[in-house]
Write a protein that holds these residues in place. Structure first.
Motif, PDB file in Angstrom:
ATOM      1  N   SER A  74     -22.690 -77.651  36.199  1.00  0.00           N
ATOM      2  CA  SER A  74     -21.815 -78.696  36.086  1.00  0.00           C
ATOM      3  C   SER A  74     -21.733 -78.843  34.366  1.00  0.00           C
ATOM      4  N   GLY A  75     -22.975 -78.485  33.803  1.00  0.00           N
ATOM      5  CA  GLY A  75     -23.083 -78.904  32.271  1.00  0.00           C
ATOM      6  C   GLY A  75     -22.167 -77.712  31.831  1.00  0.00           C
ATOM      7  N   MET A 230     -16.971 -77.172  38.080  1.00  0.00           N
ATOM      8  CA  MET A 230     -17.021 -77.356  39.360  1.00  0.00           C
ATOM      9  C   MET A 230     -17.967 -76.491  40.039  1.00  0.00           C
ATOM     10  N   SER A 231     -18.528 -75.641  39.222  1.00  0.00           N
ATOM     11  CA  SER A 231     -19.624 -74.480  39.547  1.00  0.00           C
ATOM     12  C   SER A 231     -20.643 -75.026  40.702  1.00  0.00           C
ATOM     13  N   SER A 314     -13.043 -83.051  36.498  1.00  0.00           N
ATOM     14  CA  SER A 314     -13.668 -82.074  35.365  1.00  0.00           C
ATOM     15  C   SER A 314     -14.909 -83.114  34.461  1.00  0.00           C
ATOM     16  N   ASN A 315     -14.095 -84.059  34.043  1.00  0.00           N
ATOM     17  CA  ASN A 315     -14.651 -85.048  32.885  1.00  0.00           C
ATOM     18  C   ASN A 315     -16.148 -85.638  33.693  1.00  0.00           C
ATOM     19  N   THR A 316     -15.880 -86.062  34.968  1.00  0.00           N
ATOM     20  CA  THR A 316     -16.961 -86.485  35.752  1.00  0.00           C
ATOM     21  C   THR A 316     -18.065 -85.677  35.673  1.00  0.00           C
ATOM     22  N   PHE A 322     -24.541 -84.039  31.811  1.00  0.00           N
ATOM     23  CA  PHE A 322     -24.914 -84.158  30.562  1.00  0.00           C
ATOM     24  C   PHE A 322     -25.869 -85.505  30.292  1.00  0.00           C
ATOM     25  N   SER A 323     -25.695 -86.429  31.339  1.00  0.00           N
ATOM     26  CA  SER A 323     -26.509 -87.586  31.879  1.00  0.00           C
ATOM     27  C   SER A 323     -27.783 -87.111  32.307  1.00  0.00           C
TER      28      SER A 323
END
Length: 483
Positions: A74-75, A230-231, A314-316, A322-323
């Motif tokens: 996702s990163g 979305m991987s 995608s942003n989510t 990242f978090s």
């Protein structure tokens, strides 16, 4: 990749392709930027510029796809930048992540705002007494972001279904629009019209105007990193994610060219159309009449809404990842996953709130809004370029199942070159004379983002963020899986 699995793998190959195809969204992109291209090069640049830039973007996509196959997380961009860097991995990852985050937030804001603008254009056609205002545009955008956040909150399965619908909406909508423009009007421009050149930018140098016209296609081809993000929710991600990127770009390039030709050849009065507030809408009205134009405008609005939904998804995932590595304030809060829906609900609402904050200046000034979201494309393409540049400098890159073989470095070199050229174009003046309204605020917006990221990095982040985190050995990570 060193992370326990928290997200469900419910995205099939088609779903993965669908999210990038929806974010690229040829209908939304072309209808939003067509008017700019009419003044910066005209039909010659709109048509042949589309072909040229599409090929360049395929190089960028191919390099990203190769990296996605090697690091399917996702990163996505920031994760791969941290893994590909030889030194200062934390810094490379940090800047890539924040450029990606800001670019995606700007993209969600810009798409929602564009949808709200076209909704008001439809309302003005339907009810001539309706007055479109900046305040109403902001309120409609807020409602759109709310609905998109609710859809992203429910389940990843719902998002996948909506993305499948969006692909057919785009393709069927494209056929309807193109067929209408080709069959209904009694008059079309001659074949030679595709070579007609126009320079209404205010600059005397025609080459400069033509280069600016290439931005029409570049504006459209953003967001294909959605397949990469979305991987972790895609079956056989090492193959399906890179294929999703390439298919989204390739199909968008071909379909977009058809739509571009249909609009160009349906133009009646070039000067009147170019000076209209929404040139593509003017083309539809002149060629098809107000009634049909209103119906087709609903297709355009639907495409924009689907685009914003996929953008937010995608942003989510980027916020979630990242978090997860501790790179955002309140990281524990943003990477939590709902046990009921298996979606990062808190990250969804952050991905909705940040674009709303960017849209709010539009309440008072459209120029102020443009200044805030102008970093969208620049931030995204810089984020695309960092991992590709780092891969270019590696002799021991370990590719995944989908790879470019011996051509990997050549393709990466072309991709980086185009990213540099396109970003320079995005930051140059785009109209003359330069006034507060016509000023290109992208360099200022980008500078503000980089200054904040740099101050933050040296103040605290460099001591606590070292790049992507590993949660242990594969067997240890497997034991942590919640699914």
């Amino acid at each position: 990749m060193g992370y326990p699995r928290k997200l469900t793998r419910r995205f099939r190959a088609f779903d993965n392709f669908a999210i990038s195809f929806t974010i690229i969204n040829i209908i939304s992109g072309i209808f939003s930027s067509f008017g700019f291209g009419m003044g910066a090069g005209g039909p010659r640049v709109l048509v042949f510029g589309w072909i040229f830039v599409s090929v360049m973007v395929l190089f960028v996509g191919a390099s990203m796809a190769e990296i996605a196959s090697a690091y399917p997380t996702s990163g996505a961009l920031y994760f791969s930048a941290g893994k590909l860097a030889k030194r200062h991995r934390g810094a490379w990852s940090w800047y890539t992540g924040w450029l990606n985050f800001v670019g995606q937030v700007g993209g969600t804001a810009a798409t929602g705002y564009a949808a709200a603008t076209f909704i008001q254009a439809y309302m003005s056609l339907q009810w001539p007494s309706y007055e479109a205002t900046g305040q109403r545009t902001v309120l409609i955008t807020a409602a759109i972001l709310l609905l998109q956040a609710l859809a992203n909150t429910y389940t990843v399965h719902l998002v996948a279904v909506l993305n499948r619908i969006s692909v057919w909406w785009l393709l069927i909508g494209l056929v309807v629009i193109v067929t209408s423009l080709a069959a209904v009007p009694t008059h079309h421009q001659p074949a030679s019209f595709a070579t007609h050149f126009v320079n209404n930018t205010g600059f005397t140098n025609s080459f400069y105007a033509a280069m600016l016209g290439l931005l029409v296609t570049s504006w459209t081809f953003t967001g294909f990193d959605g397949s990469f993000h979305m991987s972790e929710e895609t079956v056989r991600a090492t193959v399906n994610a890179p294929k999703g990127i390439m298919r989204a770009i390739g199909y968008s390039a071909l379909a977009g060219l058809v739509l571009m030709l249909a609009l160009v050849y349906a133009i009646r009065d070039y000067g009147r159309t170019a000076n209209a507030s929404a040139p593509p809408v003017r083309i539809l009205i002149d060629a098809l009449g107000t009634g049909t134009a209103k119906l087709l405008l609903l297709i355009v609005i639907g495409a924009m809404l689907f685009c914003g939904l996929a953008n937010m998804t995608s942003n989510t995932r980027q916020i979630f990842a990242f978090s997860r590595d501790g790179a955002m304030p309140g990281s524990r809060w943003w990477h939590s996953v709902s046990p009921r829906t298996r979606t990062p609900v808190n990250a969804v609402w952050l991905a909705a709130a940040c674009p709303l904050l960017l849209v709010l200046p539009g309440w008072w000034s459209h120029t102020a809004f443009t200044a805030v979201v102008s970093v969208n494309v620049v931030g995204l393409f810089l984020a695309y370029g960092v991992p590709i540049l780092l891969r270019l400098g590696l002799d021991d890159f370990k590719p995944g199942p989908w790879n470019l073989g011996r051509y990997g470095k050549l393709v990466a070199g072309i991709a980086v070159t185009w990213i540099v050229i396109s970003n320079v174009l995005f930051m140059l003046p785009q109209a003359s004379p330069v006034t507060p309204t016509s000023f290109n605020y992208a360099p200022i917006a980008l500078g503000v983002v980089l200054v904040i990221a740099t101050v933050w990095w040296f103040a605290t982040a460099r001591r606590r963020f070292q790049g992507p985190v590993s949660y242990g050995r594969p067997d240890e990570v497997a034991a942590m899986d919640l699914i």
